[in-house]
Design a protein around this motif. Structure first.
Motif, PDB file in Angstrom:
ATOM      1  N   VAL A  38       1.879   5.371  11.055  1.00 22.51           N
ATOM      2  CA  VAL A  38       0.816   5.390  10.043  1.00 22.51           C
ATOM      3  C   VAL A  38       1.299   4.718   8.761  1.00 22.51           C
ATOM      4  N   LEU A  39       2.555   4.982   8.395  1.00 21.91           N
ATOM      5  CA  LEU A  39       3.116   4.365   7.188  1.00 21.91           C
ATOM      6  C   LEU A  39       3.194   2.850   7.344  1.00 21.91           C
ATOM      7  N   ALA A  40       3.584   2.388   8.543  1.00 22.63           N
ATOM      8  CA  ALA A  40       3.625   0.938   8.782  1.00 22.63           C
ATOM      9  C   ALA A  40       2.244   0.319   8.680  1.00 22.63           C
ATOM     10  N   PHE A  41       1.236   1.022   9.192  1.00 24.37           N
ATOM     11  CA  PHE A  41      -0.137   0.502   9.127  1.00 24.37           C
ATOM     12  C   PHE A  41      -0.620   0.398   7.689  1.00 24.37           C
ATOM     13  N   THR A  42      -0.455   1.452   6.923  1.00 24.02           N
ATOM     14  CA  THR A  42      -0.945   1.432   5.544  1.00 24.02           C
ATOM     15  C   THR A  42      -0.115   0.482   4.671  1.00 24.02           C
ATOM     16  N   SER A  43       1.194   0.383   4.956  1.00 22.99           N
ATOM     17  CA  SER A  43       2.045  -0.501   4.155  1.00 22.99           C
ATOM     18  C   SER A  43       1.705  -1.969   4.374  1.00 22.99           C
ATOM     19  N   SER A  44       1.141  -2.295   5.542  1.00 21.06           N
ATOM     20  CA  SER A  44       0.749  -3.682   5.777  1.00 21.06           C
ATOM     21  C   SER A  44      -0.416  -4.099   4.885  1.00 21.06           C
ATOM     22  N   PHE A  45      -1.083  -3.130   4.267  1.00 24.52           N
ATOM     23  CA  PHE A  45      -2.176  -3.423   3.336  1.00 24.52           C
ATOM     24  C   PHE A  45      -1.771  -3.182   1.886  1.00 24.52           C
ATOM     25  N   LYS A  46      -0.480  -2.998   1.653  1.00 20.42           N
ATOM     26  CA  LYS A  46       0.015  -2.836   0.293  1.00 20.42           C
ATOM     27  C   LYS A  46       0.485  -4.178  -0.269  1.00 20.42           C
ATOM     28  N   SER A  47       0.595  -4.242  -1.576  1.00 15.15           N
ATOM     29  CA  SER A  47       1.223  -5.396  -2.205  1.00 15.15           C
ATOM     30  C   SER A  47       2.733  -5.215  -2.182  1.00 15.15           C
ATOM     31  N   LEU A  48       3.468  -6.308  -2.340  1.00 17.73           N
ATOM     32  CA  LEU A  48       4.928  -6.225  -2.310  1.00 17.73           C
ATOM     33  C   LEU A  48       5.490  -5.343  -3.430  1.00 17.73           C
ATOM     34  N   PRO A  49       4.997  -5.440  -4.677  1.00 17.78           N
ATOM     35  CA  PRO A  49       5.504  -4.519  -5.714  1.00 17.78           C
ATOM     36  C   PRO A  49       5.244  -3.055  -5.374  1.00 17.78           C
ATOM     37  N   ASP A  50       4.110  -2.782  -4.748  1.00 17.58           N
ATOM     38  CA  ASP A  50       3.803  -1.404  -4.363  1.00 17.58           C
ATOM     39  C   ASP A  50       4.793  -0.898  -3.317  1.00 17.58           C
ATOM     40  N   ILE A  51       5.130  -1.735  -2.335  1.00 18.34           N
ATOM     41  CA  ILE A  51       6.099  -1.334  -1.309  1.00 18.34           C
ATOM     42  C   ILE A  51       7.473  -1.110  -1.920  1.00 18.34           C
ATOM     43  N   GLN A  52       7.860  -1.949  -2.879  1.00 15.60           N
ATOM     44  CA  GLN A  52       9.169  -1.808  -3.498  1.00 15.60           C
ATOM     45  C   GLN A  52       9.266  -0.553  -4.368  1.00 15.60           C
ATOM     46  N   GLN A  53       8.192  -0.212  -5.028  1.00 16.03           N
ATOM     47  CA  GLN A  53       8.205   0.955  -5.910  1.00 16.03           C
ATOM     48  C   GLN A  53       7.900   2.251  -5.164  1.00 16.03           C
ATOM     49  N   ASN A  54       7.047   2.189  -4.142  1.00 15.71           N
ATOM     50  CA  ASN A  54       6.645   3.393  -3.407  1.00 15.71           C
ATOM     51  C   ASN A  54       6.795   3.146  -1.909  1.00 15.71           C
ATOM     52  N   PRO A  55       8.027   3.029  -1.419  1.00 10.77           N
ATOM     53  CA  PRO A  55       8.222   2.638  -0.010  1.00 10.77           C
ATOM     54  C   PRO A  55       7.727   3.659   1.002  1.00 10.77           C
ATOM     55  N   VAL A  56       7.712   4.945   0.670  1.00 11.01           N
ATOM     56  CA  VAL A  56       7.306   5.963   1.641  1.00 11.01           C
ATOM     57  C   VAL A  56       5.954   6.571   1.302  1.00 11.01           C
ATOM     58  N   ALA A  57       5.257   6.012   0.323  1.00 12.73           N
ATOM     59  CA  ALA A  57       3.920   6.512   0.001  1.00 12.73           C
ATOM     60  C   ALA A  57       2.959   6.125   1.119  1.00 12.73           C
ATOM     61  N   LEU A  58       2.137   7.086   1.506  1.00 14.21           N
ATOM     62  CA  LEU A  58       1.272   6.867   2.654  1.00 14.21           C
ATOM     63  C   LEU A  58       0.112   5.929   2.333  1.00 14.21           C
ATOM     64  N   PHE A  59      -0.373   5.926   1.099  1.00 15.31           N
ATOM     65  CA  PHE A  59      -1.527   5.107   0.737  1.00 15.31           C
ATOM     66  C   PHE A  59      -1.153   4.166  -0.411  1.00 15.31           C
ATOM     67  N   PRO A  60      -1.796   3.000  -0.469  1.00 13.60           N
ATOM     68  CA  PRO A  60      -1.515   2.055  -1.562  1.00 13.60           C
ATOM     69  C   PRO A  60      -1.841   2.655  -2.924  1.00 13.60           C
ATOM     70  N   ASN A  61      -1.057   2.249  -3.896  1.00 14.70           N
ATOM     71  CA  ASN A  61      -1.233   2.721  -5.264  1.00 14.70           C
ATOM     72  C   ASN A  61      -2.194   1.780  -6.001  1.00 14.70           C
ATOM     73  N   PRO A  62      -3.281   2.309  -6.584  1.00 16.90           N
ATOM     74  CA  PRO A  62      -4.228   1.436  -7.313  1.00 16.90           C
ATOM     75  C   PRO A  62      -3.577   0.697  -8.482  1.00 16.90           C
ATOM     76  N   ASP A  63      -2.502   1.265  -9.042  1.00 21.52           N
ATOM     77  CA  ASP A  63      -1.841   0.604 -10.172  1.00 21.52           C
ATOM     78  C   ASP A  63      -1.174  -0.706  -9.758  1.00 21.52           C
ATOM     79  N   PHE A  64      -0.918  -0.887  -8.469  1.00 25.22           N
ATOM     80  CA  PHE A  64      -0.278  -2.104  -7.971  1.00 25.22           C
ATOM     81  C   PHE A  64      -1.250  -2.961  -7.155  1.00 25.22           C
TER      82      PHE A  64
END
Length: 293
Positions: A38-64
């Protein structure tokens, strides 16, 4: 009106408690195993800064930037030729699986039903080869392909994988589980060995064939080492496994993790669909092949 005894109520309470505890443990471990996917699926829709700052967050951060398709769009960039990699994987997988079904099935039938000198010795040699780790054979395989001049070609990617010892063993065990009386009845009707195999044994071995197809598809689709050594200097022949592994080198110190995760998930979808659709036949084939030994 009769009431339940205290002992009955206590036993029922213990049974319910055990069920809840058992289901709770199963749900916990299911979550542990499913969370990385699930983390891999949601992370594929994150931005790179979001992945670097929140690598284990389940959902993308709106701030990024929240949900984004940048990772998927990059799959068709100049550095990443995902459609070509997919085409190469499909071609090699289909060719090798067809070879496995054809050669492993006939070889398994010959070892199980035909009597010829050295049959047991050949089978024992095959069992011994199964104990050799595949990594040990990579260098000799590369040298042989180099001498034959089949490196950097579909021939080198396909031919060395066509013969599979485990597939022969699987089908041999499957054919040995079929009653020999059917072969005798076919012989009385005047059927040849090939006709007996084609019209009697092959249809009855359908669960084993499906299991062989699933295992072969999974093995070839996910193969990395052979595809790597068979195409050392031809980027256009990269498969999904080799191509995705090389994304890190292509982008240097800033690898696009969202693109890598998106490509990995897309590459996983065909195998997952095949397994879930034919899961029942796969289990039947494995169970039937293990009934004889």
């Amino acid at each position: 009106m009769t009431t339940a005894s205290p002992d009955f109520n206590q036993d029922r309470a213990r049974l319910l408690a055990r069920k809840f505890l058992g289901y709770g443990i199963l749900i916990f471990f299911a979550f542990v195993f499913l969370y990385p996917f699930v983390l891999a699926f949601t992370s594929s829709f994150k931005s790179l800064p979001d992945i670097q700052q929140n690598p284990v967050a389940l959902f993308p951060n709106p701030d990024f930037g929240g949900w984004t398709l940048d990772g998927i769009r990059r799959l068709s960039s100049d550095q990443i030729n995902f459609p070509r990699w997919t085409f190469n994987s499909v071609v090699t997988t289909i060719a090798v699986v067809v070879g496995h079904v054809a050669f492993d099935t006939t070889a398994g039938y010959a070892l199980a039903r035909l009597k010829f000198p050295g049959r047991r010795l050949i089978f024992r040699g095959m069992i011994a080869l199964l104990a050799i780790p595949g990594i040990v054979l990579l260098v000799p395989r590369f040298l042989v392909m180099n001498q034959l001049g089949i490196l950097n070609s579909y021939t080198g990617m396909i031919v060395p994988l066509v013969f599979d010892i485990f597939g022969i063993f699987l089908m041999k065990q499957m054919f040995e589980g079929i009653p020999r009386e059917l072969e005798e009845a076919a012989a009385l009707d005047g059927a040849s060995a090939w006709q007996t195999f084609r019209f009697v044994y092959a249809p009855l071995a359908a669960p084993g064939l499906i299991a062989l197809t699933i295992l072969s598809t999974q093995g070839v689709w996910n193969d990395f080492m052979h595809m790597l050594i068979s195409t050392p200097s031809e980027p256009s022949l990269k498969t999904l496994t080799v191509g995705l592994a090389g994304i890190t080198a292509a982008f240097g110190e800033a690898p696009p993790w969202n693109t890598m995760l998106a490509g990995s998930l897309i590459a996983t979808i065909p195998i997952a669909i095949i397994f879930f659709v034919f899961q029942r036949y796969f289990v039947q084939g494995i169970a039937a092949s293990g009934s004889k030994g």
